[in-house]
Design a protein around this motif. Structure first.
Motif, mmCIF file in Angstrom:
data_model
loop_
_atom_site.group_PDB
_atom_site.id
_atom_site.type_symbol
_atom_site.label_atom_id
_atom_site.label_comp_id
_atom_site.label_asym_id
_atom_site.label_seq_id
_atom_site.Cartn_x
_atom_site.Cartn_y
_atom_site.Cartn_z
ATOM 1 N N VAL A 160 9.766 9.042 6.091
ATOM 2 C CA VAL A 160 9.264 8.945 4.721
ATOM 3 C C VAL A 160 7.826 9.430 4.693
ATOM 4 N N GLN A 161 7.526 10.276 3.753
ATOM 5 C CA GLN A 161 6.147 10.722 3.550
ATOM 6 C C GLN A 161 5.658 10.193 2.213
ATOM 7 N N LEU A 162 4.410 9.733 2.211
ATOM 8 C CA LEU A 162 3.830 9.126 1.019
ATOM 9 C C LEU A 162 2.517 9.808 0.674
ATOM 10 N N VAL A 163 2.339 10.100 -0.607
ATOM 11 C CA VAL A 163 1.110 10.731 -1.063
ATOM 12 C C VAL A 163 0.620 9.989 -2.306
ATOM 13 N N GLU A 164 -0.572 9.408 -2.199
ATOM 14 C CA GLU A 164 -1.156 8.673 -3.319
ATOM 15 C C GLU A 164 -2.039 9.589 -4.167
ATOM 16 N N SER A 165 -2.200 9.194 -5.406
ATOM 17 C CA SER A 165 -3.115 9.873 -6.317
ATOM 18 C C SER A 165 -3.520 8.892 -7.416
ATOM 19 N N GLY A 166 -4.540 9.278 -8.178
ATOM 20 C CA GLY A 166 -4.930 8.479 -9.328
ATOM 21 C C GLY A 166 -6.187 7.655 -9.160
ATOM 22 N N GLY A 167 -6.764 7.681 -7.980
ATOM 23 C CA GLY A 167 -7.999 6.929 -7.792
ATOM 24 C C GLY A 167 -9.163 7.584 -8.518
ATOM 25 N N GLY A 168 -10.290 6.892 -8.532
ATOM 26 C CA GLY A 168 -11.469 7.440 -9.175
ATOM 27 C C GLY A 168 -12.531 6.393 -9.400
ATOM 28 N N LEU A 169 -13.495 6.752 -10.217
ATOM 29 C CA LEU A 169 -14.611 5.864 -10.549
ATOM 30 C C LEU A 169 -14.394 5.314 -11.953
ATOM 31 N N VAL A 170 -14.506 4.007 -12.093
ATOM 32 C CA VAL A 170 -14.296 3.369 -13.394
ATOM 33 C C VAL A 170 -15.275 2.216 -13.534
ATOM 34 N N GLN A 171 -15.644 1.910 -14.755
ATOM 35 C CA GLN A 171 -16.531 0.773 -14.993
ATOM 36 C C GLN A 171 -15.744 -0.529 -14.934
ATOM 37 N N ALA A 172 -16.447 -1.593 -14.624
ATOM 38 C CA ALA A 172 -15.819 -2.914 -14.619
ATOM 39 C C ALA A 172 -15.173 -3.181 -15.978
ATOM 40 N N GLY A 173 -13.973 -3.740 -15.918
ATOM 41 C CA GLY A 173 -13.216 -3.991 -17.128
ATOM 42 C C GLY A 173 -12.265 -2.870 -17.493
ATOM 43 N N GLY A 174 -12.418 -1.747 -16.839
ATOM 44 C CA GLY A 174 -11.578 -0.603 -17.125
ATOM 45 C C GLY A 174 -10.244 -0.644 -16.398
ATOM 46 N N SER A 175 -9.498 0.450 -16.536
ATOM 47 C CA SER A 175 -8.154 0.534 -15.964
ATOM 48 C C SER A 175 -7.961 1.846 -15.216
ATOM 49 N N LEU A 176 -7.074 1.796 -14.248
ATOM 50 C CA LEU A 176 -6.621 2.983 -13.535
ATOM 51 C C LEU A 176 -5.146 2.790 -13.210
ATOM 52 N N ARG A 177 -4.434 3.889 -13.079
ATOM 53 C CA ARG A 177 -3.060 3.823 -12.599
ATOM 54 C C ARG A 177 -2.937 4.696 -11.359
ATOM 55 N N LEU A 178 -2.577 4.065 -10.269
ATOM 56 C CA LEU A 178 -2.331 4.789 -9.035
ATOM 57 C C LEU A 178 -0.863 5.185 -8.955
ATOM 58 N N SER A 179 -0.631 6.347 -8.363
ATOM 59 C CA SER A 179 0.729 6.831 -8.167
ATOM 60 C C SER A 179 0.958 7.099 -6.687
ATOM 61 N N CYS A 180 2.199 6.932 -6.268
ATOM 62 C CA CYS A 180 2.579 7.214 -4.889
ATOM 63 C C CYS A 180 3.885 7.992 -4.928
ATOM 64 N N ALA A 181 3.847 9.221 -4.455
ATOM 65 C CA ALA A 181 5.035 10.062 -4.384
ATOM 66 C C ALA A 181 5.647 9.923 -3.002
ATOM 67 N N ALA A 182 6.935 9.601 -2.979
ATOM 68 C CA ALA A 182 7.614 9.344 -1.705
ATOM 69 C C ALA A 182 8.751 10.325 -1.484
ATOM 70 N N SER A 183 8.949 10.696 -0.240
ATOM 71 C CA SER A 183 10.118 11.491 0.135
ATOM 72 C C SER A 183 11.103 10.574 0.850
ATOM 73 N N GLY A 184 12.341 10.989 0.952
ATOM 74 C CA GLY A 184 13.312 10.154 1.665
ATOM 75 C C GLY A 184 14.543 9.904 0.832
ATOM 76 N N ARG A 185 15.715 10.017 1.463
ATOM 77 C CA ARG A 185 16.969 9.882 0.746
ATOM 78 C C ARG A 185 17.251 8.464 0.292
ATOM 79 N N THR A 186 16.760 7.465 1.037
ATOM 80 C CA THR A 186 17.094 6.081 0.712
ATOM 81 C C THR A 186 15.909 5.351 0.115
ATOM 82 N N PHE A 187 15.112 6.071 -0.619
ATOM 83 C CA PHE A 187 13.896 5.503 -1.198
ATOM 84 C C PHE A 187 14.175 4.242 -1.987
#
Length: 122
Positions: A2-29
């Motif tokens: 299984v290979q995993l690749v994250e994205s979506g990080g960054g700089l945000v002010q306190a109280g703010g929001s972010l959504r992280l994503s993780c793309a996965a490979s693999g037949r039985t995910f």
């Protein structure tokens, strides 16, 4: 394998929001337990959230106490994606966030992504 690749990080002010994503490979995910972990500078890596297949058609999510009520983990098996929605962010959430995968028969997470940096300013 299984290979995993994250994205979506960054700089945000306190109280703010972010959504992280993780793309996965693999037949039985769909059967893998997927987790999010984080590591802040000078600290041990810590568990954040996981979403586990219950053997049927449902998934169970659980969270570290420090993020409960603020973060939500979800998955889209059709897209082989896992997400971490982070709301009401605090400076102490600053860390490198890693996605991880665990085979249902395994006792530990065998697959890890390279991580994505989340920085929360006060």
């Amino acid at each position: 394998q299984v290979q995993l690749v994250e994205s979506g990080g960054g700089l945000v002010q306190a109280g703010g929001s972010l959504r992280l994503s993780c793309a996965a490979s693999g037949r039985t995910f769909s059967r893998y337990t997927m987790g999010w972990f984080r590591q802040a500078p000078g600290k041990e890596r810590e568990f954040v959230a996981r979403i586990t297949w219950n053997g049927g058609i449902a998934y169970v999510a659980d969270y570290a106490d420090s993020v409960k009520g603020r973060f939500t983990i979800s998955r889209d098996n059709a897209k082989n994606m896992v997400y971490l929605q982070m709301n009401s962010l605090k400076p102490e959430d600053t860390a490198v966030y890693h996605c991880a995968a665990r085979d249902p028969s395994a006792g530990q997470y065998d697959y890890w992504g390279q991580g994505t940096q989340v920085t929360v300013s006060s």
